[in-house]
Design an enzyme around this catalytic site. Structure first.
Site, PDB file in Angstrom:
ATOM      1  N   LYS A  70       1.012  -1.042   0.152  1.00 18.22           N
ATOM      2  CA  LYS A  70       0.007  -0.049   0.048  1.00 18.22           C
ATOM      3  C   LYS A  70       0.795   1.303   0.069  1.00 18.22           C
ATOM      4  CE  LYS A  70      -4.218  -1.873   1.920  1.00 18.22           C
ATOM      5  NZ  LYS A  70      -5.308  -1.714   3.111  1.00 18.22           N
ATOM      6  N   ASP A 106      -9.955   2.835   1.958  1.00 17.54           N
ATOM      7  CA  ASP A 106     -10.101   2.363   3.374  1.00 17.54           C
ATOM      8  C   ASP A 106     -10.870   3.206   4.160  1.00 17.54           C
ATOM      9  OD1 ASP A 106      -8.738  -0.029   2.882  1.00 17.54           O
ATOM     10  OD2 ASP A 106      -6.606   0.766   3.228  1.00 17.54           O
TER      11      ASP A 106
END
Length: 286
Positions: A70, A106
Site C-alpha cells: 500500500k 479504506d
C-alpha cells in the site's frame, strides 16, 4: 471485458474478486478479476514496477492493492487522489489513458460501515489499535468524523508517534496522541477501533486484555473473517455496542467498483452478497 486484479501477499482467500465480478454482472459487465499473489511466485514489493507495467500492457482497468504494497506502490504511480495523498497509502489504482492513479477507499469504507452500525457513537475519546496502512486510513477518517481525541497504539511505538505527528499537523495540535499500550489508552476512552490482524481465522485471539473492555465502550472491528472475532464476541457479551469488519470490507468494494467502472454499486446488494460469502465460507470450514 473489464480486467481487474489484486496485488498483495497471501490473498487467496480474498472475497474481493467475487464481490467485484458479481456486481459487474448486475450491471451487464463482464468482469475478470485476477489475484496477483506475491507469495505464489516468491515476489515482493520490488516487483511492483513490472506488475504495474504488465497491467497497463494487458489493458487492465485497475488494481486493488493490499499488504505489503500500500505504501510501496506510491512512487510508481502518476497521480494520487487527495485521500491517498493525505493517508500516504493506496489500496486502489485506476488505469486510465496509460496513467496510474492511486486512490484510498479504506478510510471512507470504514466510515460508511461504522456510521451505519453505530450512528450515535460518542467520538469524544477514541482509542485505535494499529497504525499501519488500514489504521492510518481509519485515523484520518475518524478525525474527519469529528473525534475529539484519538489515542494511537501500535506494536511499533515509533510508527504510532509518527502518525500522531502527521495527524496533528493536518487536523490540529493535540488531536492525536501516541500511547505505549492499550492499557494506557483505554481508561476514559469512549470507543475502541481495532485495526490489526489479530482475530483473523489464521491469527485467532484477543488484541488486548479483555479486562480493559467496559459496557460503555463501543467497539469497531476491521477483521471480517470471521465476522465475529473473539474481540467482538467478548465485547458483545459485556454489552458493548459493536461494528463488525464487514462494513469496512463492503465500503471499500463499493468505492473501488465505482472508481473502476464509473458506475455506482448497489450497496445493499453488495452487502448481502458479501455476508452470504462469509457465511458460506464459515460453514464450509466448520
Amino acid at each position: 471485458m473489464v480486467l481487474l486484479g489484486l496485488i498483495g501477499s497471501g490473498i487467496q482467500q480474498s472475497l474481493t474478486p467475487s464481490m467485484q465480478m458479481q456486481e459487474g454482472r448486475e450491471h451487464g459487465l463482464r468482469v475478470h478479476y485476477q489475484l496477483i499473489d506475491l507469495d505464489r511466485f516468491g515476489g515482493s514489493p520490488a516487483d511492483l514496477p513490472t506488475l504495474l507495467f504488465a497491467a497497463k500492457a494487458m489493458g487492465f482497468a485497475g488494481l486493488n492493492i493490499t499488504y505489503p504494497c500500500k505504501q510501496a506502490v506510491i512512487p510508481h504511480l502518476d497521480e494520487l487522489s487527495d485521500e491517498a495523498q493525505a493517508m500516504g497509502a493506496v489500496n486502489t489504482v485506476v488505469i486510465r489513458d496509460g496513467r496510474l492513479i492511486g486512490h484510498n477507499t479504506d478510510g471512507s469504507g470504514w466510515a460508511r460501515g461504522f456510521t451505519r452500525a453505530l450512528p450515535q457513537a460518542d467520538l469524544a475519546r477514541v482509542a485505535l489499535l494499529g497504525a499501519g496502512g488500514a489504521g492510518a486510513a481509519i485515523a484520518h477518517a475518524v478525525l474527519r468524523l469529528g473525534a475529539g481525541e484519538l489515542r494511537l497504539v501500535d506494536a511499533d511505538p515509533a510508527r504510532a508517534a509518527a502518525l500522531a505527528d502527521e495527524l496533528n499537523t493536518r487536523y490540529g495540535a493535540g488531536k492525536a496522541v501516541a500511547h505505549p499500550s492499550a492499557a494506557s489508552a483505554l481508561p476514559g476512552a469512549t470507543g475502541l477501533i481495532h485495526a490489526t490482524p489479530t482475530g483473523m481465522a489464521k491469527l485467532p485471539g484477543l488484541p488486548l486484555d479483555a479486562a480493559l473492555l467496559r459496557p460503555d465502550l463501543w467497539v469497531s472491528e476491521v477483521v471480517y473473517f470471521p465476522l465475529e472475532t473473539e474481540l467482538l464476541r467478548t465485547a458483545r457479551a459485556l454489552g458493548c455496542p459493536i461494528s463488525d469488519g464487514g462494513g469496512m470490507a463492503v465500503g471499500q468494494a463499493l468505492g473501488a467498483f465505482e472508481l473502476f467502472t464509473g458506475r455506482p454499486a448497489d450497496a445493499a446488494r453488495v452487502e448481502a452478497h458479501f455476508r452470504g460469502l462469509v457465511m458460506a465460507r464459515m460453514a464450509a470450514q466448520a
